[in-house]
Design a protein around this motif. Sequence first.
Motif, PDB file in Angstrom:
ATOM      1  N   GLN A  88       8.512  13.826  29.017  1.00  0.00           N
ATOM      2  CA  GLN A  88       8.357  12.769  28.020  1.00  0.00           C
ATOM      3  C   GLN A  88       9.432  12.838  26.940  1.00  0.00           C
ATOM      4  N   ARG A  90      12.365  14.119  27.364  1.00  0.00           N
ATOM      5  CA  ARG A  90      13.676  14.067  28.035  1.00  0.00           C
ATOM      6  C   ARG A  90      14.503  15.327  27.820  1.00  0.00           C
ATOM      7  N   ASP A 112      24.087   0.581  31.192  1.00  0.00           N
ATOM      8  CA  ASP A 112      23.121   0.435  30.098  1.00  0.00           C
ATOM      9  C   ASP A 112      22.544  -0.970  30.173  1.00  0.00           C
ATOM     10  N   LYS A 132      12.772  -3.094  28.723  1.00  0.00           N
ATOM     11  CA  LYS A 132      12.875  -1.777  28.113  1.00  0.00           C
ATOM     12  C   LYS A 132      14.267  -1.205  28.380  1.00  0.00           C
ATOM     13  N   SER A 133      14.792  -0.498  27.403  1.00  0.00           N
ATOM     14  CA  SER A 133      16.133   0.077  27.555  1.00  0.00           C
ATOM     15  C   SER A 133      16.176   1.019  28.754  1.00  0.00           C
ATOM     16  N   ALA A 134      17.306   1.023  29.448  1.00  0.00           N
ATOM     17  CA  ALA A 134      17.475   1.880  30.621  1.00  0.00           C
ATOM     18  C   ALA A 134      18.939   2.279  30.724  1.00  0.00           C
ATOM     19  N   THR A 135      19.177   3.579  30.839  1.00  0.00           N
ATOM     20  CA  THR A 135      20.544   4.098  30.860  1.00  0.00           C
ATOM     21  C   THR A 135      20.733   5.062  32.014  1.00  0.00           C
ATOM     22  N   THR A 136      21.810   4.873  32.754  1.00  0.00           N
ATOM     23  CA  THR A 136      22.159   5.734  33.877  1.00  0.00           C
ATOM     24  C   THR A 136      23.648   6.081  33.795  1.00  0.00           C
ATOM     25  N   THR A 156      16.811   7.496  30.983  1.00  0.00           N
ATOM     26  CA  THR A 156      15.447   6.987  30.932  1.00  0.00           C
ATOM     27  C   THR A 156      14.840   7.093  32.327  1.00  0.00           C
ATOM     28  N   GLY A 157      13.565   6.826  32.429  1.00  0.00           N
ATOM     29  CA  GLY A 157      12.886   6.966  33.722  1.00  0.00           C
ATOM     30  C   GLY A 157      12.125   5.717  34.110  1.00  0.00           C
ATOM     31  N   ARG A 158      12.797   4.589  34.082  1.00  0.00           N
ATOM     32  CA  ARG A 158      12.133   3.331  34.434  1.00  0.00           C
ATOM     33  C   ARG A 158      11.893   3.239  35.943  1.00  0.00           C
ATOM     34  N   GLN A 161      14.767   2.379  38.488  1.00  0.00           N
ATOM     35  CA  GLN A 161      15.968   2.295  37.630  1.00  0.00           C
ATOM     36  C   GLN A 161      17.262   2.498  38.408  1.00  0.00           C
TER      37      GLN A 161
END
Length: 217
Positions: A88, A90, A112, A132-136, A156-158, A161
């Motif tokens: 949670q 990260r 992003d 929701k924000s999502a970054t890889t 993040t863990g969408r 993703q």
Amino acid sequence: MKIFTYQPPSIPWLDIRYQDRDIIVINKPSGLLSNPGRAENTFDSAINRLLQRYPEAILVHRLDCATSGIMVFALNKKAESNIKTQFQNRVTGKYYVALVQGVITDDSGKIDLAMKADISQPPLQLIADDGKSATTYFEVLERRVDTTLVKLKPITGRTHQLRLHMKAIGHTILGDDFYGDDNIMTASDRLCLHAEHLQINHPFSHKVVKFYSKHPF
């Protein structure tokens, strides 16, 4: 999108990579659910296979059914709480390896793009400014004739993703029957996404422990 027929692999039944009094780590095969679904025929899952041998096992995180690789389970409530908090907050370290369509020209980069559920096509997700924000982060490992082997680090863990982010930059993961076209789905008999590395702080000793399972691509 293919019609989902659940036929989990039986060999190996359980590929255990590490065990102590607090945690157990497995290499989950592609095609096996992390935890059972609502349908009766989805009872067979990573957690239920573990429970047959380790009745105290507790699920603390998930991998998509089609994704293979490292999963850690708790063997007591204290370990469960500790590891869930790490995920949670990260503070875990993890990366995946994927084989994707086309040749990625940049050696590395950041994706992003916010995401949300596609309410018209559950369980699919979509790129959306109001999501929701999502970054890889990605790093090219090997360029092949018309594919690229790439390391993926989700911040993040969408849901979905990595699948959706790779598709968004024009490099869909091979074998992706959710977001791929016919060429993508016939390019591989499985989703070419593997959780290769996971690093956590051990819930008892608090020392950094690392687990690794080499990708099969």
